[in-house]
Design a protein around this motif. Structure first.
Motif, PDB file in Angstrom:
ATOM      1  N   GLU A 141     -13.354 -11.329  29.078  1.00 55.63           N
ATOM      2  CA  GLU A 141     -12.100 -11.571  28.352  1.00 55.63           C
ATOM      3  C   GLU A 141     -11.779 -13.059  28.194  1.00 55.63           C
ATOM      4  OE1 GLU A 141      -8.886  -9.685  30.361  1.00 55.63           O
ATOM      5  OE2 GLU A 141      -9.254  -7.733  29.450  1.00 55.63           O
ATOM      6  N   VAL A 142     -12.407 -13.878  29.032  1.00 48.90           N
ATOM      7  CA  VAL A 142     -11.996 -15.294  29.138  1.00 48.90           C
ATOM      8  C   VAL A 142     -12.012 -16.037  27.799  1.00 48.90           C
ATOM      9  CG1 VAL A 142     -12.490 -17.521  30.204  1.00 48.90           C
ATOM     10  CG2 VAL A 142     -12.686 -15.426  31.552  1.00 48.90           C
ATOM     11  N   CYS A 143     -13.140 -15.928  27.096  1.00 43.34           N
ATOM     12  CA  CYS A 143     -13.264 -16.682  25.835  1.00 43.34           C
ATOM     13  C   CYS A 143     -12.190 -16.283  24.828  1.00 43.34           C
ATOM     14  CB  CYS A 143     -14.646 -16.494  25.227  1.00 43.34           C
ATOM     15  SG  CYS A 143     -15.934 -17.283  26.209  1.00 43.34           S
ATOM     16  N   GLU A 144     -11.994 -14.967  24.715  1.00 40.75           N
ATOM     17  CA  GLU A 144     -11.005 -14.476  23.768  1.00 40.75           C
ATOM     18  C   GLU A 144      -9.604 -14.952  24.138  1.00 40.75           C
ATOM     19  OE1 GLU A 144     -11.937 -13.201  20.960  1.00 40.75           O
ATOM     20  OE2 GLU A 144      -9.817 -13.349  20.435  1.00 40.75           O
ATOM     21  N   LEU A 145      -9.300 -14.867  25.430  1.00 46.30           N
ATOM     22  CA  LEU A 145      -8.001 -15.322  25.909  1.00 46.30           C
ATOM     23  C   LEU A 145      -7.789 -16.811  25.598  1.00 46.30           C
ATOM     24  CD1 LEU A 145      -7.725 -13.509  29.370  1.00 46.30           C
ATOM     25  CD2 LEU A 145      -6.126 -13.274  27.463  1.00 46.30           C
ATOM     26  N   HIS A 146      -8.826 -17.585  25.821  1.00 47.85           N
ATOM     27  CA  HIS A 146      -8.695 -19.037  25.601  1.00 47.85           C
ATOM     28  C   HIS A 146      -8.550 -19.366  24.124  1.00 47.85           C
ATOM     29  CE1 HIS A 146      -8.779 -23.246  26.442  1.00 47.85           C
ATOM     30  NE2 HIS A 146      -9.875 -23.453  25.751  1.00 47.85           N
ATOM     31  N   ARG A 147      -9.258 -18.598  23.312  1.00 48.25           N
ATOM     32  CA  ARG A 147      -9.158 -18.819  21.879  1.00 48.25           C
ATOM     33  C   ARG A 147      -7.724 -18.602  21.405  1.00 48.25           C
ATOM     34  NH1 ARG A 147     -13.579 -17.860  18.543  1.00 48.25           N
ATOM     35  NH2 ARG A 147     -14.325 -16.318  20.047  1.00 48.25           N
ATOM     36  N   LYS A 148      -7.104 -17.570  22.002  1.00 46.90           N
ATOM     37  CA  LYS A 148      -5.732 -17.247  21.599  1.00 46.90           C
ATOM     38  C   LYS A 148      -4.710 -18.200  22.177  1.00 46.90           C
ATOM     39  CE  LYS A 148      -5.853 -12.239  21.154  1.00 46.90           C
ATOM     40  NZ  LYS A 148      -5.855 -11.279  22.257  1.00 46.90           N
ATOM     41  N   ASN A 149      -4.903 -18.561  23.467  1.00 45.48           N
ATOM     42  CA  ASN A 149      -3.814 -19.229  24.175  1.00 45.48           C
ATOM     43  C   ASN A 149      -4.019 -20.706  24.471  1.00 45.48           C
ATOM     44  OD1 ASN A 149      -2.178 -16.806  24.608  1.00 45.48           O
ATOM     45  ND2 ASN A 149      -3.913 -16.161  25.859  1.00 45.48           N
TER      46      ASN A 149
END
Lengths: 346, 178
Positions: free
Chosen positions: A45-53
């Motif tokens: 989930e990390v990459c997606e979370l970072h992309r968003k936040n």
């Protein structure tokens, strides 16, 4: 421990597959005041979370099932822009000021890895991590690593904003300066045109001159020429008029010693003006020198017959001009002498 | 490991009474490319040295005879200017935009302490050290701590001179920076 309130609002993501670790880290960070902490047990989930936040900091466990920390870092690199020092260089023209810097390429990922294995530390750093925290956690270590990391990020953000504001300000100030400059040159242009007409104002202030000359001329170019010629005669002060009617008015008011007149004037021409001047007892005695472009002999006759004292052709030759002028002034002197004598007698 | 040539020009001072430690640290740093490394065995000389040379970073052993690391830090605090983030805040009127920051008063110490004891770490940080390196040394750890610290300092220096240049430009063109 120094920490500004801004640092405490930084966005932190904790990625660890052990709930206990997450809880412990959250506890440590909350304890000193960090208020924006997210966490995930799933490395994918990390990459997606970072992309968003766009977190300011990611605490990343290296040993997670599924995707390990190294793979996560690879993924993060693709999301993040260029190394931020390079970013700063490009955006804010550091390179212009300081010269190109040698920074390694690659994305800047705000990652501190959590690892128990010393061997992984090197590898993690090479993979792009900024620092590491060992397991088992030590309070001081966690806090100082997190703090130091966020401080840089904060400094960068704040200075970027300030520099952008300053650069904007410079653009504004330069733009308004250009406007003022343009404005000034327009005003100056207008002023130049006006001040040309005010030559008689200037010469009227020469109170200590002996003779006054009135020059009736509508052409600024010719006017300028005569002004320059008269400048050689400090004893003569010059008044001007642009046409016959105003010339007559000024002649009546100031009684010049000699009048220089362009024959071709707008409105009433030189001949008519002369007629009026000579029919008026106030101004009849004033010698009038004619200036004309016409050089044909019949015109010279016409001029002398009309009553002009002298005649000179345009463009006025200096000698011709001074001869005519001197004769006119001599004439004036003689006349004055006579008048005085007559007054004394009577 | 990323390092720009500017960082490698940074002035570093090693303070440790054990010669072996000094040599080891010196070796680690030089191998990585740092060129300006000074060292002293005598903690009492540190303040004077810093006054004269204004190091970018001091690696300070905490346990030394005569004077311990904490006393050195106290002395350094008196030399160093305000916390640089606070200085930045004041100088560039960040406070106008952001509100006054709650930072502790006191000097900004470019100090990394060298320590083996976990309890000392917190104490050192409270005394004003910016980070620590554990004993026995690990080259990777030494280098990353040093690098991170110097990066901040460099960034700060660069942005400060750039901002000064911009503010000067504004003043020249007749604007105001407030």
């Amino acid at each position: 421990m120094i920490s500004s309130s801004d640092i405490l609002h930084s966005k932190i993501l904790i990625a660890d597959d052990l709930q206990a670790n997450i809880l412990l880290l959250e506890r440590i960070l909350h304890g000193v005041g960090y208020d924006s902490i997210t966490s995930t047990l799933d490395s994918r989930e990390v990459c997606e979370l970072h992309r968003k936040n766009r977190y300011d900091l990611i605490l990343l466990d290296l040993m997670m099932p599924g995707m390990d920390g190294f793979q996560v870092m690879e993924g993060l690199k693709e999301i993040e822009p260029q190394d931020w020092i390079q970013d700063l260089n490009r955006t804010h023209l550091f390179q212009v000021l300081e010269g190109m810097k040698e920074t390694a390429p690659g994305g800047y990922i705000p990652v501190i890895v959590i690892t128990a294995q010393p061997a992984h530390k090197m590898r993690a750093l090479e993979a792009g991590a900024r620092d590491f925290i060992s397991k088992p956690f030590e309070l001081a270590e966690v806090l100082v690593r997190v703090r130091n990391m966020l401080e840089v990020r904060l400094l960068y953000k704040e200075t970027k904003n300030y520099v952008t504001a300053l650069e904007q300000k410079i653009l504004e100030v330069e733009a308004s300066r250009d406007l003022i400059r343009r404005h000034n040159s327009e005003v100056q242009h207008l002023y130049d045109q006006i001040s040309f007409m005010d030559v008689d104002e200037k010469s009227a202030s020469q109170a200590d001159s002996l003779y006054t000359m009135l020059y009736i001329e509508d052409s600024p170019a010719n006017l300028k020429l005569v002004v320059q010629l008269i400048a050689r005669y400090p004893e003569i002060s010059l008044r001007t008029a642009v046409d016959g009617h105003s010339g007559i008015k000024i002649a009546r008011a100031s009684l010049p010693d000699v009048i220089l007149m362009d024959i071709n004037l707008p409105g009433i021409n030189g001949y008519e003006t002369l007629k009026i001047l000579q029919s008026d007892p106030l101004t009849a005695h004033i010698p009038v020198i004619a200036i004309s472009a016409n050089t044909m002999p019949p015109d010279i006759e016409k001029v002398t017959q009309a009553g002009f004292f002298r005649y000179i052709t345009k463009p006025a030759k200096v000698d011709e001009f001074s001869v005519a002028l001197n004769e006119a002034l001599d004439f004036r002197d003689k006349k004055l002498y006579q008048e005085n004598k007559e007054r004394q007698i009577s | 490991m990323i390092s720009s040539s500017d960082i490698l020009q940074s002035k570093i001072l090693i303070v440790d009474d054990k010669k072996a430690n000094v040599m080891l640290l010196d070796r680690i740093l030089r191998d990585a490319g740092y060129v300006s490394i000074a060292a002293t065995h005598d903690p009492r000389k540190v303040c004077e040295l810093h006054l004269n040379n204004r190091y970018d970073l001091i690696l300070l052993d905490l346990v030394m005879p005569d004077m311990d690391g904490f006393q050195v830090m106290q002395g350094l605090k008196e030399i160093e200017p305000q916390d640089w983030l606070l200085e930045l805040t004041r100088t560039y009127q960040f406070q106008v935009k952001q509100g006054l920051k709650e930072t502790e008063p006191g000097g900004y110490l470019p100090v990394i302490v060298i320590t083996a004891q976990p309890e000392e770490k917190l104490h050192a940080l409270q005394a004003g050290a910016r980070d620590f390196i554990s004993k026995p040394f690990e080259p990777a750890e030494v280098l990353v701590r040093v690098r991170n610290m110097l990066e901040v300092r460099l960034l700060y220096k660069e942005t400060r001179s750039y901002i000064k240049a911009l503010e000067q430009k504004i003043a020249q063109t007749g604007g105001e920076t407030s």
